[in-house]
Design a protein around this motif. Structure first.
Motif, PDB file in Angstrom:
ATOM      1  N   MET A   1       0.714  -1.208  -0.004  1.00 33.28           N
ATOM      2  CA  MET A   1       0.049   0.153   0.015  1.00 33.28           C
ATOM      3  C   MET A   1       0.661   1.310  -0.027  1.00 33.28           C
ATOM      4  SD  MET A   1      -3.386  -0.560   0.256  1.00 33.28           S
ATOM      5  CE  MET A   1      -4.190  -2.258   0.877  1.00 33.28           C
ATOM      6  N   SER A   2       0.544   2.163  -0.629  1.00 34.66           N
ATOM      7  CA  SER A   2       1.049   3.412  -0.879  1.00 34.66           C
ATOM      8  C   SER A   2       0.395   4.652  -0.105  1.00 34.66           C
ATOM      9  CB  SER A   2       1.499   4.045  -2.336  1.00 34.66           C
ATOM     10  OG  SER A   2       0.088   4.120  -2.556  1.00 34.66           O
ATOM     11  N   ALA A   3       1.000   5.711  -0.125  1.00 32.05           N
ATOM     12  CA  ALA A   3       0.161   6.882   0.944  1.00 32.05           C
ATOM     13  C   ALA A   3      -0.958   7.207   0.055  1.00 32.05           C
ATOM     14  CB  ALA A   3       1.156   8.162   0.750  1.00 32.05           C
ATOM     15  N   MET A   4      -0.782   7.043  -1.539  1.00 35.35           N
ATOM     16  CA  MET A   4      -1.774   7.566  -2.386  1.00 35.35           C
ATOM     17  C   MET A   4      -3.148   6.542  -2.395  1.00 35.35           C
ATOM     18  SD  MET A   4      -3.230   9.394  -4.598  1.00 35.35           S
ATOM     19  CE  MET A   4      -1.938  10.555  -5.187  1.00 35.35           C
ATOM     20  N   ALA A   5      -2.679   5.258  -2.199  1.00 38.36           N
ATOM     21  CA  ALA A   5      -3.646   4.215  -2.014  1.00 38.36           C
ATOM     22  C   ALA A   5      -4.278   4.608  -0.975  1.00 38.36           C
ATOM     23  CB  ALA A   5      -2.990   3.135  -2.253  1.00 38.36           C
ATOM     24  N   LEU A   6      -3.824   4.427   0.367  1.00 38.97           N
ATOM     25  CA  LEU A   6      -4.659   4.881   1.560  1.00 38.97           C
ATOM     26  C   LEU A   6      -5.388   6.241   1.611  1.00 38.97           C
ATOM     27  CD1 LEU A   6      -1.663   4.088   4.312  1.00 38.97           C
ATOM     28  CD2 LEU A   6      -3.727   2.617   3.147  1.00 38.97           C
TER      29      LEU A   6
ATOM     30  N   LEU B   1      -0.272  17.819   8.375  1.00 40.84           N
ATOM     31  CA  LEU B   1      -0.146  16.943   9.545  1.00 40.84           C
ATOM     32  C   LEU B   1      -1.243  15.744   9.371  1.00 40.84           C
ATOM     33  CD1 LEU B   1      -0.014  19.443  12.451  1.00 40.84           C
ATOM     34  CD2 LEU B   1       1.521  17.339  11.833  1.00 40.84           C
ATOM     35  N   LYS B   2      -2.326  16.130   8.667  1.00 43.22           N
ATOM     36  CA  LYS B   2      -3.338  14.863   8.541  1.00 43.22           C
ATOM     37  C   LYS B   2      -2.942  14.072   7.332  1.00 43.22           C
ATOM     38  CE  LYS B   2      -7.577  16.084  10.601  1.00 43.22           C
ATOM     39  NZ  LYS B   2      -9.133  16.297  10.181  1.00 43.22           N
ATOM     40  N   SER B   3      -2.041  14.559   6.449  1.00 48.30           N
ATOM     41  CA  SER B   3      -1.834  13.882   5.109  1.00 48.30           C
ATOM     42  C   SER B   3      -1.434  12.467   5.221  1.00 48.30           C
ATOM     43  CB  SER B   3      -0.758  14.637   4.352  1.00 48.30           C
ATOM     44  OG  SER B   3      -0.222  13.951   3.440  1.00 48.30           O
ATOM     45  N   PRO B   4      -2.130  11.363   4.502  1.00 51.66           N
ATOM     46  CA  PRO B   4      -1.453  10.237   4.485  1.00 51.66           C
ATOM     47  C   PRO B   4       0.087  10.226   3.995  1.00 51.66           C
ATOM     48  CG  PRO B   4      -3.450  10.108   3.486  1.00 51.66           C
ATOM     49  CD  PRO B   4      -3.254  11.587   3.681  1.00 51.66           C
ATOM     50  N   GLN B   5       0.408  11.241   3.124  1.00 53.52           N
ATOM     51  CA  GLN B   5       1.782  11.187   2.745  1.00 53.52           C
ATOM     52  C   GLN B   5       2.865  11.422   4.113  1.00 53.52           C
ATOM     53  OE1 GLN B   5       2.791  14.732   0.147  1.00 53.52           O
ATOM     54  NE2 GLN B   5       4.407  13.399  -0.550  1.00 53.52           N
ATOM     55  N   THR B   6       2.515  12.283   4.925  1.00 55.06           N
ATOM     56  CA  THR B   6       3.277  12.609   6.152  1.00 55.06           C
ATOM     57  C   THR B   6       2.976  11.130   6.992  1.00 55.06           C
ATOM     58  OG1 THR B   6       2.602  14.885   6.314  1.00 55.06           O
ATOM     59  CG2 THR B   6       3.487  14.144   8.110  1.00 55.06           C
ATOM     60  N   LEU B   7       2.061  10.645   7.112  1.00 57.58           N
ATOM     61  CA  LEU B   7       1.871   9.205   8.047  1.00 57.58           C
ATOM     62  C   LEU B   7       3.053   8.344   7.685  1.00 57.58           C
ATOM     63  CD1 LEU B   7       0.168   7.367   9.997  1.00 57.58           C
ATOM     64  CD2 LEU B   7      -1.359   6.941   7.996  1.00 57.58           C
ATOM     65  N   VAL B   8       2.576   8.057   6.213  1.00 58.29           N
ATOM     66  CA  VAL B   8       3.355   7.047   5.670  1.00 58.29           C
ATOM     67  C   VAL B   8       4.946   7.172   5.619  1.00 58.29           C
ATOM     68  CG1 VAL B   8       3.770   5.526   3.349  1.00 58.29           C
ATOM     69  CG2 VAL B   8       1.475   5.830   4.533  1.00 58.29           C
ATOM     70  N   TYR B   9       5.524   8.612   5.170  1.00 61.32           N
ATOM     71  CA  TYR B   9       6.696   8.482   5.001  1.00 61.32           C
ATOM     72  C   TYR B   9       7.452   8.643   6.408  1.00 61.32           C
ATOM     73  CZ  TYR B   9       6.052   9.882  -0.082  1.00 61.32           C
ATOM     74  OH  TYR B   9       5.820  10.125  -1.437  1.00 61.32           O
TER      75      TYR B   9
END
Ligand code: SF4
Length: 269
Positions: A9-14, A146-154
């Motif tokens: 799974m990628s940040a984009m998929a999530l 802060l809420k972005s899945p990109q921040t979360l995943v990275y």
């Protein structure tokens, strides 16, 4: 294509799943790949292309090669000015390790994730900074980032799967931070430090979210009820019989900020 449970799974998929499970199904289960830019206005396509060219030149700069001619003379001079601003903000120096376009994969029985970083910079003391470039007309709000899945995943992935790039064999969460920078606002950037508590929270959330996605039957990936998300969706022709509207980043951000919450899992179908 591999079944979902064998893919990373990628940040984009999530992000896609969190905004609309049906959109996730079209894209990742039905393999219906339609670019969101399809049929979009010429100025939007131009802005996208400029952003891609900037990313390409920045990658070459941090890889230690000439950024190269990538656009027509007018756009090229604008891009070169952006690269100069970038070099002023973050010069490529010999005392730091620069890893442009770094890709990491996590292969755990309960969590398969991937992240492709724009740039990771590692200092000799073991501290690491994840950089990401934005080229939209306005800088995204910190609350959105802060809420972005990109921040979360990275941030999670660099700790969980990036140990080989640390001089000590593992990055501790408090050694990591993420910085978003935009050449249109060169002296204003958003810095998001990490912590052990957040890392633990993210690990639990990511496990729960991916488990929820994997156990959802195909027919239970339901459509969002938020019509404002549909307005910008590439599958709007299927769901509502019309093309997606032009993307307004400010509007989209406010929308995602209101609808995405990775503090709590979405309702199970
Ligand atoms: S148009 Fe709306 S309901 Fe249909 S996939 Fe896109 S976001 Fe989901």
């Amino acid at each position: 294509m591999l079944p979902l449970n064998e893919r990373h799974m990628s940040a984009m998929a999530l992000r896609t799943y969190l905004s609309c499970p049906l959109r996730f199904r079209y894209r990742y289960l039905d393999n219906l790949y339609w670019s969101r830019q399809w049929g979009s206005a010429p100025e939007e396509q131009k802005a996208l292309e400029r952003g891609q060219n900037f990313h390409l030149m920045a990658r070459r700069y941090y890889a230690g090669v000439d950024p190269a001619q990538v656009a027509d003379p007018v756009e090229q001079s604008e891009l070169e000015a952006w690269i100069q601003l970038l070099a002023g903000f973050l010069p490529r120096t010999a005392d730091r390790a620069f890893h442009p376009e770094l890709e990491l994969r996590l292969n755990r029985p309960d969590l398969r994730l991937m992240a492709k970083f724009v740039l990771v910079v590692v200092d000799s003391d073991g501290r690491a900074t994840i950089f990401d470039w934005k080229t939209e007309k306005r800088m995204p709000r910190k609350s959105y980032l802060l809420k972005s899945p990109q921040t979360l995943v990275y941030r999670y992935m660099l700790c969980a799967a990036g140990g080989q790039y640390s001089p000590r064999g593992r990055f501790k969460p408090d050694e990591i931070e993420m910085i978003y920078w935009n050449p249109l606002y060169p002296s204003r950037w958003e810095r998001l430090p990490y912590s052990e508590a957040q890392f633990q929270k993210d690990a639990e959330y990511l496990r729960s979210l991916t488990a929820q996605i994997l156990r959802t039957p195909r027919e239970a990936f339901l459509a969002t009820s938020e019509m404002n998300i549909c307005r910008h969706c590439e599958y709007q022709m299927i769901c509502h019989g019309r093309r997606a509207e032009q993307i307004d980043t400010e509007e989209e951000e406010a929308l995602y900020e209101a609808t995405l919450s990775w503090e709590d899992l979405p309702e199970l179908p």
